[in-house]
Structures are given as C-alpha cells and as structure tokens.
Scaffold this motif. Structure first.
Motif, PDB file in Angstrom:
ATOM      1  N   THR A  55      -7.082  -4.654  -2.700  1.00 19.08           N
ATOM      2  CA  THR A  55      -5.877  -4.426  -3.319  1.00 19.08           C
ATOM      3  C   THR A  55      -5.022  -3.228  -2.582  1.00 19.08           C
ATOM      4  O   THR A  55      -5.591  -2.469  -2.126  1.00 19.08           O
ATOM      5  CB  THR A  55      -5.722  -4.315  -4.723  1.00 19.08           C
ATOM      6  OG1 THR A  55      -6.497  -2.902  -5.126  1.00 19.08           O
ATOM      7  CG2 THR A  55      -6.867  -5.400  -5.486  1.00 19.08           C
ATOM      8  N   PRO A  56      -3.741  -3.343  -2.749  1.00 19.48           N
ATOM      9  CA  PRO A  56      -3.031  -2.239  -2.294  1.00 19.48           C
ATOM     10  C   PRO A  56      -3.642  -0.901  -2.899  1.00 19.48           C
ATOM     11  O   PRO A  56      -3.570   0.128  -2.282  1.00 19.48           O
ATOM     12  CB  PRO A  56      -1.557  -2.613  -2.879  1.00 19.48           C
ATOM     13  CG  PRO A  56      -1.569  -4.068  -2.574  1.00 19.48           C
ATOM     14  CD  PRO A  56      -2.969  -4.388  -3.171  1.00 19.48           C
ATOM     15  N   ALA A 110      -5.969   4.318  -2.354  1.00 20.57           N
ATOM     16  CA  ALA A 110      -7.159   5.620  -2.636  1.00 20.57           C
ATOM     17  C   ALA A 110      -7.961   5.679  -1.515  1.00 20.57           C
ATOM     18  O   ALA A 110      -8.329   7.124  -1.497  1.00 20.57           O
ATOM     19  CB  ALA A 110      -8.031   4.886  -4.051  1.00 20.57           C
ATOM     20  N   ARG A 111      -8.489   4.898  -0.769  1.00 14.52           N
ATOM     21  CA  ARG A 111      -9.486   5.111   0.216  1.00 14.52           C
ATOM     22  C   ARG A 111      -8.742   6.022   1.376  1.00 14.52           C
ATOM     23  O   ARG A 111      -9.276   6.978   1.936  1.00 14.52           O
ATOM     24  CB  ARG A 111     -10.028   3.954   0.807  1.00 14.52           C
ATOM     25  CG  ARG A 111     -11.157   3.470   0.072  1.00 14.52           C
ATOM     26  CD  ARG A 111     -12.173   2.466   0.530  1.00 14.52           C
ATOM     27  NE  ARG A 111     -11.481   1.030   0.885  1.00 14.52           N
ATOM     28  CZ  ARG A 111     -11.298  -0.016   0.243  1.00 14.52           C
ATOM     29  NH1 ARG A 111     -11.916   0.135  -0.981  1.00 14.52           N
ATOM     30  NH2 ARG A 111     -10.469  -1.094   0.728  1.00 14.52           N
ATOM     31  N   MET A 123       0.892  -1.267  -0.005  1.00 16.61           N
ATOM     32  CA  MET A 123      -0.020  -0.130  -0.036  1.00 16.61           C
ATOM     33  C   MET A 123       0.827   1.397   0.107  1.00 16.61           C
ATOM     34  O   MET A 123       0.384   2.200  -0.669  1.00 16.61           O
ATOM     35  CB  MET A 123      -0.763  -0.074   1.041  1.00 16.61           C
ATOM     36  CG  MET A 123      -1.935   1.191   1.171  1.00 16.61           C
ATOM     37  SD  MET A 123      -3.088   1.234   2.575  1.00 16.61           S
ATOM     38  CE  MET A 123      -2.200   1.827   3.898  1.00 16.61           C
ATOM     39  N   GLY A 124       1.991   1.306   0.790  1.00 17.16           N
ATOM     40  CA  GLY A 124       2.931   2.332   0.651  1.00 17.16           C
ATOM     41  C   GLY A 124       3.176   2.727  -0.731  1.00 17.16           C
ATOM     42  O   GLY A 124       3.362   3.818  -1.146  1.00 17.16           O
ATOM     43  N   LEU A 125       3.752   1.701  -1.446  1.00 14.20           N
ATOM     44  CA  LEU A 125       3.983   2.034  -3.072  1.00 14.20           C
ATOM     45  C   LEU A 125       3.138   2.798  -3.681  1.00 14.20           C
ATOM     46  O   LEU A 125       3.055   3.615  -4.426  1.00 14.20           O
ATOM     47  CB  LEU A 125       4.430   1.042  -3.610  1.00 14.20           C
ATOM     48  CG  LEU A 125       4.792   0.960  -5.186  1.00 14.20           C
ATOM     49  CD1 LEU A 125       5.982   1.922  -5.404  1.00 14.20           C
ATOM     50  CD2 LEU A 125       5.437  -0.551  -5.602  1.00 14.20           C
ATOM     51  N   ALA A 126       1.535   1.967  -3.575  1.00 15.36           N
ATOM     52  CA  ALA A 126       0.523   2.496  -4.343  1.00 15.36           C
ATOM     53  C   ALA A 126      -0.044   3.847  -3.784  1.00 15.36           C
ATOM     54  O   ALA A 126      -0.118   4.739  -4.784  1.00 15.36           O
ATOM     55  CB  ALA A 126      -0.787   1.573  -3.873  1.00 15.36           C
ATOM     56  N   LEU A 162      -7.320  11.107   3.911  1.00 14.74           N
ATOM     57  CA  LEU A 162      -6.337  12.286   4.292  1.00 14.74           C
ATOM     58  C   LEU A 162      -6.648  13.565   3.486  1.00 14.74           C
ATOM     59  O   LEU A 162      -6.409  14.656   4.284  1.00 14.74           O
ATOM     60  CB  LEU A 162      -5.012  11.794   3.707  1.00 14.74           C
ATOM     61  CG  LEU A 162      -4.001  12.814   3.806  1.00 14.74           C
ATOM     62  CD1 LEU A 162      -3.585  12.980   5.485  1.00 14.74           C
ATOM     63  CD2 LEU A 162      -2.460  12.272   3.248  1.00 14.74           C
ATOM     64  N   ALA A 163      -7.432  13.697   2.475  1.00 11.02           N
ATOM     65  CA  ALA A 163      -7.872  14.951   1.843  1.00 11.02           C
ATOM     66  C   ALA A 163      -9.105  15.529   2.544  1.00 11.02           C
ATOM     67  O   ALA A 163      -9.443  16.726   1.862  1.00 11.02           O
ATOM     68  CB  ALA A 163      -7.977  14.452   0.200  1.00 11.02           C
TER      69      ALA A 163
END
Length: 257
Positions: free
Chosen positions: A229-230, A235-236, A20-23, A241-242
C-alpha cells in the motif's frame, strides 16, 4: 523573553498530492516536519492533516513539466529561510510521470518530452537549486530521489520511464561524488521503493499486451499480493531516509535492506 523554538526538520517533497507521496507527506507531518509540497494541484485533505498536527505545510501548485519555474521559486524561498531554524533539510524528488505504454516509435514527441522533463529534468533542477541555496547551512542536508527497478532493468514499451530513472540513478552517483569532500556535504540516494499499489500500476496492468510484453508481470504482482500500500511503502522509504548510513550507497533498493 519567550523561549526559543526547537528547530524542526524541513522537507520539500514533490508529488505529494496522492499515492506514496501523499502518504509520505502525512507521515512526515506526524513526525514533526515542516513541509513544502510541490504538485500539480493542492490536496485539501493534506492541508487538514497539517492543521490537525499543528504543522506548517505549504502546497505549491506547479506543473513539473515546467521545472524551471518550480526551481526558481524554491531557490528564492530557501534564500529567505534561516538554516539555524531547522534541524535538517531534505528534498524528496518523488513526482513521476508515465507516458503511454507503447514502443518508442509510437509515442507522440510531446508526451516523451513531458515525461523526461517531469521524471529527470525536474529532479535535477530542484536538486541543483537545493544544493546551492543550502550550501552554507551547517545542518544535515539530504536528497532522496525516488527511483525504480525499471531504472536498472530494460523493458519494452517503457523506454522513456526506464531512461529517466536510469538518469536519476546516475546523476545521484555524480552528486554524491561532488558532495563527498565537503565539510557539510549533502547526502544523496536514488532509492527504488518496491512495487506499490498506485495509479501507475493500474496503468501498466491495463496496457495492450500486444504492445507491452511484460503486462502479465504487473498483473501477477497484484494477483499474488505483492503490492505494498502507499502507506506501507512510505513508511519503509522514510525509515531508509532516517538511517544513519543514508547516502553511503547513492543507488539503492529499499527491498535489499
């Protein structure tokens, strides 16, 4: 005179070389962020992604079990930056380490120590220097700690990971109180991202069921198609965060919103 550059968001993210970090790193680059990625090893594909996007992306090879070195480097680097050159600055503590899945008594003390350093000490030290170095920046400052449902639910053979994530949740609550009264206080949230199809899930599914009573639960997540998926999870998390109310609840779960 050349036109002034539009300030870009700056994001520091740990554990950006995979999962997930890479994504998240890839999606942030696509959204126009400048990145500093702190991971054990750089990721060549991420560097290529940044080049295609025309974005600045520094990758710092760093073992977060030696968090003091990473924190000192980040503090020194932030001291050289001009806060007015950015529209926002964000720290994402995403890196995590799962020690062997076993009762506490059976885990070598070196593994326990390394897990607590990566999962709790590193996020605290990085948050500390981030807050100190950006104190005078009059822009949005945010800390996103990637937590886990296991920080809120006890589980046998998961003492180190559960304890570290519970500690992450609680230090986030404390920092939220510290920053609340400041004119440009940082917003912070310790966010559980849901169950994700990562190496960690594979590690849990492969555990010895006689030593890990909840192993079947993790097999069930996969078999019932419950794993994100990562990229989906990233995206979620980034959408959370936004949100304009990010940090209103310093401990949250992306599945509750």
């Amino acid at each position: 005179m050349p036109a002034a550059q539009t300030p870009r968001p700056l994001t520091i993210i740990t554990g950006a070389s995979r999962g997930m970090g890479l994504a998240m790193a890839e999606q942030l680059l696509d959204a126009g962020h400048e990145l500093v990625c702190i991971s054990r090893k750089p990721n060549a594909a991420l560097a290529q992604h940044a080049a295609r996007a025309g974005r600045e992306c520094e990758q710092w090879p760093q073992d977060l079990a030696r968090a003091e070195a990473a924190a000192a480097r980040l503090e020194g680097w932030l001291a050289t930056r001009d806060g007015t050159a950015h529209s926002s600055v964000t720290l994402i503590n995403n890196a995590g380490l799962l020690p062997r899945v076993a009762p506490l008594r059976d885990i070598p003390h070196g593994e326990l120590s390394e897990a607590i350093r990566v999962d709790l000490e590193a996020p605290m030290l990085l948050a500390c220097v981030f807050l100190r170095a950006t104190e005078g920046w009059k822009i949005a400052r945010r800390i996103l700690n990637i937590s886990s449902g296991l920080g809120r639910r006890a589980m046998a053979s998961q003492a180190a990971y559960c304890a570290a994530k519970a500690g992450m949740d609680h230090f986030s609550r404390c920092v939220a109180l510290e920053e609340a009264g400041k004119p440009h206080g940082a917003r912070i949230c310790s966010l559980a991202p849901g169950v994700i199809d990562t190496d960690m899930q594979s590690h849990l599914r492969a555990a010895d069921p006689t030593r890990f009573p909840d192993m079947a639960t993790f097999v069930g997540y996969r078999d019932r198609g419950m794993l994100s998926t990562p990229a989906e999870a990233a995206a979620r998390v980034l959408a959370y965060l936004a949100r304009p109310d990010f940090g209103a609840d310093p401990v949250a779960d992306v599945r509750d919103n």
